[in-house]
Motif scaffolding. Structure first.
Motif, short mmCIF file in Angstrom:
data_model
loop_
_atom_site.label_atom_id
_atom_site.label_comp_id
_atom_site.label_asym_id
_atom_site.label_seq_id
_atom_site.Cartn_x
_atom_site.Cartn_y
_atom_site.Cartn_z
N GLU A 104 0.82 -1.21 0.00
CA GLU A 104 0.00 0.00 0.00
C GLU A 104 0.86 1.27 0.00
OE1 GLU A 104 -3.40 0.05 -0.18
OE2 GLU A 104 -3.32 -2.13 -0.40
N LYS B 182 0.93 3.87 -2.80
CA LYS B 182 -0.27 4.65 -3.05
C LYS B 182 -0.28 5.99 -2.29
CE LYS B 182 -3.13 0.57 -3.69
NZ LYS B 182 -4.30 -0.15 -3.18
N GLU B 183 0.64 6.14 -1.37
CA GLU B 183 0.66 7.37 -0.56
C GLU B 183 0.88 8.59 -1.45
OE1 GLU B 183 3.46 7.15 2.63
OE2 GLU B 183 2.60 5.29 3.39
N LEU C 123 -1.26 9.86 -3.49
CA LEU C 123 -2.08 9.90 -4.71
C LEU C 123 -3.41 10.58 -4.40
CD1 LEU C 123 -1.46 6.32 -6.11
CD2 LEU C 123 -0.36 8.45 -6.83
N SER C 124 -4.00 11.17 -5.43
CA SER C 124 -5.27 11.87 -5.24
C SER C 124 -6.39 10.87 -4.97
CB SER C 124 -5.59 12.71 -6.48
OG SER C 124 -5.95 11.85 -7.55
N PRO C 125 -7.43 11.33 -4.28
CA PRO C 125 -8.56 10.43 -3.99
C PRO C 125 -9.18 9.87 -5.26
CG PRO C 125 -8.77 12.44 -2.70
CD PRO C 125 -7.60 12.62 -3.61
N LEU D 63 -6.89 7.10 -6.36
CA LEU D 63 -7.03 5.99 -5.40
C LEU D 63 -8.33 5.23 -5.65
CD1 LEU D 63 -5.73 7.59 -2.08
CD2 LEU D 63 -4.65 5.78 -3.43
N GLN D 64 -9.39 5.99 -5.95
CA GLN D 64 -10.69 5.36 -6.25
C GLN D 64 -10.56 4.49 -7.50
OE1 GLN D 64 -13.51 5.17 -4.64
NE2 GLN D 64 -14.54 4.05 -6.28
N LYS D 65 -9.88 5.01 -8.52
CA LYS D 65 -9.70 4.25 -9.76
C LYS D 65 -8.85 3.00 -9.50
CE LYS D 65 -10.30 3.79 -14.14
NZ LYS D 65 -11.61 3.44 -14.67
N ILE D 66 -7.79 3.14 -8.69
CA ILE D 66 -6.94 1.98 -8.34
C ILE D 66 -7.78 0.93 -7.61
CG2 ILE D 66 -5.03 1.22 -6.87
CD1 ILE D 66 -3.64 3.89 -7.57
N HIS D 67 -8.60 1.40 -6.70
CA HIS D 67 -9.47 0.47 -5.94
C HIS D 67 -10.42 -0.26 -6.89
CE1 HIS D 67 -11.82 -1.17 -2.69
NE2 HIS D 67 -12.92 -0.63 -3.21
N GLU E 143 -8.37 -2.80 -8.79
CA GLU E 143 -8.03 -3.95 -7.92
C GLU E 143 -9.25 -4.85 -7.71
OE1 GLU E 143 -6.42 -1.90 -4.52
OE2 GLU E 143 -4.35 -2.16 -5.24
#
Length: 120
Positions: A6, A9-10, A12-14, A17-21, A24
């Protein structure tokens, strides 16, 4: 260990992060689908192998039954020939019996005639 995963990911913009989530989640979903399809494939392959074995077994059984059928047909032919021979032999013997019966009747008549002559 998950903290190291993780860590990248520090910062990164929300939105990222939402797109990465989401990505995943899709990866996890695809992994599960792949596992399910792999299981289905293995199940189908096992069923196919079972069917192939069944077909091979039935082919072998069919070959055995064909050989047995051929043997029985030959036996029937032999029995039919034997029946015809016996039937012919019986007809010959019946003819002989009829001839001898006729000869016996003729001899009886001759004997009766001779006995009649002797009485005179």
């Amino acid at each position: 260990m998950s903290w190291a995963v993780e860590e990248w990911k520090e910062g990164l913009s929300p939105r990222v992060l939402q797109k990465i989530h989401e990505l995943e989640s899709q990866v996890d979903k695809f992994k599960k689908e792949r596992q399910q399809r792999q299981y289905q494939l293995e199940t189908l392959e096992a069923a196919l192998q079972k069917q192939k074995q069944k077909v091979e077994s039935e082919k072998n059984e069919s070959a055995v039954l064909k050989r047995e059928n051929q043997s029985l047909m030959e036996l029937c032919d032999n029995l039919e020939k034997a029946k015809q021979k016996i039937s012919h032999d019986l007809q010959v013997k019946e003819s002989q019996v009829n001839i001898q019966s006729g000869q016996l009747n003729s001899c009886k008549k001759d004997i009766e005639r001779l006995e009649q002559e002797l009485k005179r």
